[in-house]
Design a protein around this motif. Structure first.
Motif, mmCIF file in Angstrom:
data_model
loop_
_atom_site.group_PDB
_atom_site.id
_atom_site.type_symbol
_atom_site.label_atom_id
_atom_site.label_comp_id
_atom_site.label_asym_id
_atom_site.label_seq_id
_atom_site.Cartn_x
_atom_site.Cartn_y
_atom_site.Cartn_z
ATOM 1 N N VAL A 5 2.267 -9.194 -11.056
ATOM 2 C CA VAL A 5 2.858 -9.433 -9.916
ATOM 3 C C VAL A 5 2.416 -11.092 -9.494
ATOM 4 O O VAL A 5 1.391 -11.264 -10.034
ATOM 5 N N GLY A 6 3.222 -11.531 -8.817
ATOM 6 C CA GLY A 6 3.012 -12.814 -8.199
ATOM 7 C C GLY A 6 3.569 -13.274 -6.814
ATOM 8 O O GLY A 6 4.031 -12.136 -6.120
ATOM 9 N N HIS A 7 3.749 -14.271 -6.422
ATOM 10 C CA HIS A 7 4.219 -14.363 -4.968
ATOM 11 C C HIS A 7 5.664 -14.023 -4.781
ATOM 12 O O HIS A 7 6.142 -13.888 -3.773
ATOM 13 N N ALA A 8 6.368 -14.281 -6.014
ATOM 14 C CA ALA A 8 8.116 -13.870 -5.829
ATOM 15 C C ALA A 8 8.462 -12.648 -6.535
ATOM 16 O O ALA A 8 9.558 -12.292 -6.911
ATOM 17 N N THR A 9 7.519 -11.743 -6.912
ATOM 18 C CA THR A 9 7.775 -10.548 -7.538
ATOM 19 C C THR A 9 8.879 -9.760 -6.796
ATOM 20 O O THR A 9 8.668 -9.551 -5.651
ATOM 21 N N SER A 10 9.754 -9.025 -7.361
ATOM 22 C CA SER A 10 10.542 -8.347 -6.713
ATOM 23 C C SER A 10 10.164 -7.150 -6.249
ATOM 24 O O SER A 10 9.338 -6.527 -6.615
ATOM 25 N N MET A 11 10.619 -6.955 -4.976
ATOM 26 C CA MET A 11 10.046 -5.708 -4.152
ATOM 27 C C MET A 11 10.507 -4.444 -5.060
ATOM 28 O O MET A 11 9.949 -3.170 -4.830
ATOM 29 N N TRP A 12 11.568 -4.321 -5.511
ATOM 30 C CA TRP A 12 12.100 -3.071 -6.597
ATOM 31 C C TRP A 12 11.202 -3.042 -7.578
ATOM 32 O O TRP A 12 10.711 -1.823 -8.102
ATOM 33 N N TYR A 13 10.659 -4.155 -8.077
ATOM 34 C CA TYR A 13 9.491 -3.936 -9.351
ATOM 35 C C TYR A 13 8.169 -3.263 -8.852
ATOM 36 O O TYR A 13 7.539 -2.361 -9.227
ATOM 37 N N LEU A 14 7.929 -3.829 -7.727
ATOM 38 C CA LEU A 14 6.592 -3.192 -6.831
ATOM 39 C C LEU A 14 6.693 -1.770 -6.690
ATOM 40 O O LEU A 14 5.849 -0.817 -6.903
ATOM 41 N N GLY A 15 7.817 -1.356 -6.080
ATOM 42 C CA GLY A 15 8.365 -0.159 -5.674
ATOM 43 C C GLY A 15 8.213 0.761 -6.737
ATOM 44 O O GLY A 15 7.899 1.904 -6.567
ATOM 45 N N VAL A 16 8.569 0.458 -7.971
ATOM 46 C CA VAL A 16 8.455 1.345 -9.096
ATOM 47 C C VAL A 16 6.939 1.594 -9.595
ATOM 48 O O VAL A 16 6.425 2.670 -10.038
ATOM 49 N N ALA A 17 6.244 0.361 -9.535
ATOM 50 C CA ALA A 17 4.828 0.534 -9.830
ATOM 51 C C ALA A 17 4.167 1.358 -8.892
ATOM 52 O O ALA A 17 3.132 2.100 -9.212
ATOM 53 N N TYR A 18 4.293 1.099 -7.733
ATOM 54 C CA TYR A 18 3.760 2.350 -6.541
ATOM 55 C C TYR A 18 4.268 3.682 -6.734
ATOM 56 O O TYR A 18 3.513 4.767 -6.514
ATOM 57 N N LEU A 19 5.537 3.890 -7.345
ATOM 58 C CA LEU A 19 6.067 5.113 -7.622
ATOM 59 C C LEU A 19 5.274 5.815 -8.660
ATOM 60 O O LEU A 19 4.852 7.157 -8.461
ATOM 61 N N PHE A 20 4.862 4.943 -9.670
ATOM 62 C CA PHE A 20 4.167 5.628 -10.696
ATOM 63 C C PHE A 20 2.824 6.040 -10.507
ATOM 64 O O PHE A 20 2.473 7.046 -10.700
ATOM 65 N N LEU A 21 2.136 5.332 -9.523
ATOM 66 C CA LEU A 21 0.743 5.697 -8.951
ATOM 67 C C LEU A 21 0.915 6.918 -8.142
ATOM 68 O O LEU A 21 -0.054 7.642 -8.252
ATOM 69 N N GLY A 22 2.105 7.156 -7.467
ATOM 70 C CA GLY A 22 2.028 8.234 -6.473
ATOM 71 C C GLY A 22 2.192 9.546 -7.466
ATOM 72 O O GLY A 22 1.608 10.483 -7.067
ATOM 73 N N ILE A 23 3.201 9.313 -8.462
ATOM 74 C CA ILE A 23 3.429 10.337 -9.427
ATOM 75 C C ILE A 23 1.567 10.864 -10.014
ATOM 76 O O ILE A 23 1.296 12.073 -9.998
ATOM 77 N N GLY A 24 1.175 9.662 -10.326
ATOM 78 C CA GLY A 24 -0.123 10.090 -10.905
ATOM 79 C C GLY A 24 -1.385 10.688 -10.184
ATOM 80 O O GLY A 24 -1.714 11.741 -10.371
ATOM 81 N N MET A 25 -1.294 10.197 -8.819
ATOM 82 C CA MET A 25 -2.260 10.884 -7.894
ATOM 83 C C MET A 25 -1.555 12.264 -7.243
ATOM 84 O O MET A 25 -2.566 12.949 -6.986
ATOM 85 N N GLY A 26 -0.666 12.387 -7.412
ATOM 86 C CA GLY A 26 -0.038 13.911 -7.035
ATOM 87 C C GLY A 26 -0.438 14.803 -8.157
ATOM 88 O O GLY A 26 -0.632 15.880 -7.798
ATOM 89 N N LEU A 27 -0.420 14.185 -9.365
ATOM 90 C CA LEU A 27 -0.640 15.187 -10.455
ATOM 91 C C LEU A 27 -2.269 15.603 -10.658
ATOM 92 O O LEU A 27 -2.576 16.615 -11.158
ATOM 93 N N VAL A 28 -3.089 14.501 -10.181
ATOM 94 C CA VAL A 28 -4.333 14.775 -10.547
ATOM 95 C C VAL A 28 -5.221 15.664 -9.705
ATOM 96 O O VAL A 28 -6.285 16.098 -10.242
ATOM 97 N N ASN A 29 -4.951 15.785 -8.461
ATOM 98 C CA ASN A 29 -5.627 16.818 -7.660
ATOM 99 C C ASN A 29 -6.109 17.902 -7.842
ATOM 100 O O ASN A 29 -7.057 18.198 -7.852
#
Length: 485
Positions: free
Chosen positions: A362-386
């Motif tokens: 990530v940087g100052h101009a990173t695409s919001m779509w790119y960030l959204g995919v990274a957040y999606l992966f983290l959400g899947i992981g946290m959903g699976l782990v509990n």
């Protein structure tokens, strides 16, 4: 005679009908939901709190960690109090204290006052979370039904943590950061009423004796360790206060192991750790929630200060994480009940690893779509782990130890959040030479590598805990504890 009276309510609770059980589960999840919303929602308000109250970066870390640290320190005490004094009673007291603490937080006029009020909140939370889990494990006694109930419990954990930034962002933008704490009050009142109407009183057949020495050592260890990590950058890692804090933490840990191993009824029962699945649940919870806690803290600073988003916009950016968490948490519970814990635990680790690796770019101009995919992966992981974490913590233990075992699992989550905020913040802030807005994107890259490492650790934990050897240690531990009782 006293023991038989104490045991009776616990047996009555298992005769409840399915609708009543689900209503009790919903009430318990409601309590956890507000704690999760509060924990993660405060993160999105960090820039506003810092601006309004004139807080330093270290004080902002303490706004988050004061809550999670006290909560982690007292959860095991809360679980044992519920087993001893009555789970419904302690649960309602916890809701009341949490609501009072929330009001005090909203009235804070200085960082110190807010940090103190967060500690009051945490005292209430410590009486809510482990006791609610203990109620659930005593209501749902059939293993498959219990695994699914724990899956819904995991959903409440994951969804509340993921929705916190979105709800918090809307409240901060629309009203102010104080509104995050106002939200808790009506929910606490509703939960207190529902508990009185729905939840029968229950206690453990044999209540554990108080362990004030163990409690003090746990609090000392966590407080000094967190202090050293947070203040090390400002005061110097070799400074007397920081070096002294780490030394006291080491001594407290050694003292805790020594004292608890010699007590007949310790606050922290070291026998549980002979079970590989139980030990893995503790390690897995610390790894997963370190990643989550560190992400929530740094990401809100990145989005609001480095990218210039409003609190609401920053909260909306985490919507993919919230949706993924909501979808995969109940799925994980069903997978654990039907196929075991390996697939969801390993899958969670892979998702956290991918998210961490993506965030290192990530940087100052990173695409919001790119960030959204990274957040999606983290959400899947946290959903699976509990679900696999919680199920592993309680399923191999005698029901009489449900309160203590679930409290240790909940403690591990809060320890993870505290360490994540402290470690990720310390690593990122160490690379900031000028302003947070200018330097944070690049300075945060080593912290995201640490997040990726947490994902690798989850994969290892998932494989070891579900191996034939790991499952055999759980059975031997359960038999040994029952024999020694």
């Amino acid at each position: 005679m006293r023991s038989s009276r104490a045991a009776q309510p616990a047996s009555d609770i298992t005769t409840l009908g399915p609708r009543r059980r689900m209503a009790i589960l919903a009430t318990c999840c409601l309590s956890l939901f507000i704690v999760g919303i509060d924990t993660s929602g405060v993160n999105v308000a960090i820039p506003s709190i810092g601006s309004d109250l004139g807080a330093t970066p270290s004080q902002l870390q303490w706004v988050v960690d004061a809550f999670t640290l006290v909560l982690a320190s007292l959860l095991m005490l809360g679980g044992s109090l519920g087993d001893r004094l009555g789970r419904r009673r302690v649960f309602q007291v916890g809701l009341t204290v949490f609501g009072i603490g929330s009001v005090l937080c909203s009235l804070a006029v200085s960082p110190e006052m807010l940090i103190g009020a967060r500690m009051v909140q945490a005292i209430g939370g410590a009486m809510m979370n482990p006791v609610a889990m203990s109620i659930i494990t005593n209501v749902f006694t059939e293993p498959k039904a219990r695994a699914r109930a724990i899956g819904l419990w995991g959903t409440a954990i994951g969804v509340s943590m993921a929705l916190g930034p979105l709800v918090g962002g809307a409240l901060v933008d629309g009203i102010g950061w104080e509104a995050i704490f106002w939200l808790n009050v009506p929910v606490c009142l509703a939960a207190i009423t529902l508990t009185a109407l729905l939840v029968p009183e229950s206690r453990a057949a044999h209540a554990r004796r108080p362990d004030p020495v163990g409690q003090l050592l746990i609090l000392t260890f966590l407080a000094t360790l967190t202090y050293g990590i947070i203040e090390g950058r400002t005061l110097g890692w070799s400074s007397v206060p920081v070096a002294g804090a780490f030394a006291i933490a080491a001594l407290a840990l050694m003292g805790l192991i020594l004292v608890e191993s010699r007590r007949r009824e310790p606050l922290l029962d070291l026998r549980f750790f002979r079970s590989a699945p139980f030990s893995s649940s503790v390690v897995g919870a610390i790894l997963a929630f370190s990643a989550m806690g560190g992400f929530l803290f740094l990401n809100t600073l990145y989005l609001q200060q480095a990218r210039g988003l409003t609190p609401l916009q920053a909260g909306l950016m985490t919507l993919p994480m919230a949706v993924a968490n909501a979808v995969f948490s109940p799925l994980s519970g069903r997978l654990v009940g039907d196929r075991g814990a390996r697939f969801p635990m390993v899958g969670a680790g892979v998702m956290v690893l991918l998210s961490g690796l993506m965030l290192t770019q990530v940087g100052h101009a990173t695409s919001m779509w790119y960030l959204g995919v990274a957040y999606l992966f983290l959400g899947i992981g946290m959903g699976l782990v509990n679900a696999p974490i919680t199920n592993a913590a309680v399923s191999g233990m005698p029901r009489s130890q449900a309160g203590v075992a679930s409290a240790i699992a909940s403690t591990s989550r809060q320890v993870g959040i505290s360490l994540g905020v402290a470690l990720f913040g310390a690593i990122a802030f160490a690379g900031i030479g000028g302003s947070v807005a200018a330097d944070l994107p690049d300075a945060s890259h080593p912290a995201w590598l640490l997040m990726a490492a947490c994902g690798v650790g989850l994969v290892v934990v998932g494989i070891v805990s579900t191996s034939r050897w790991g499952l055999s240690t759980a059975e031997r531990t359960r038999e040994r504890i029952q024999h020694e009782q």
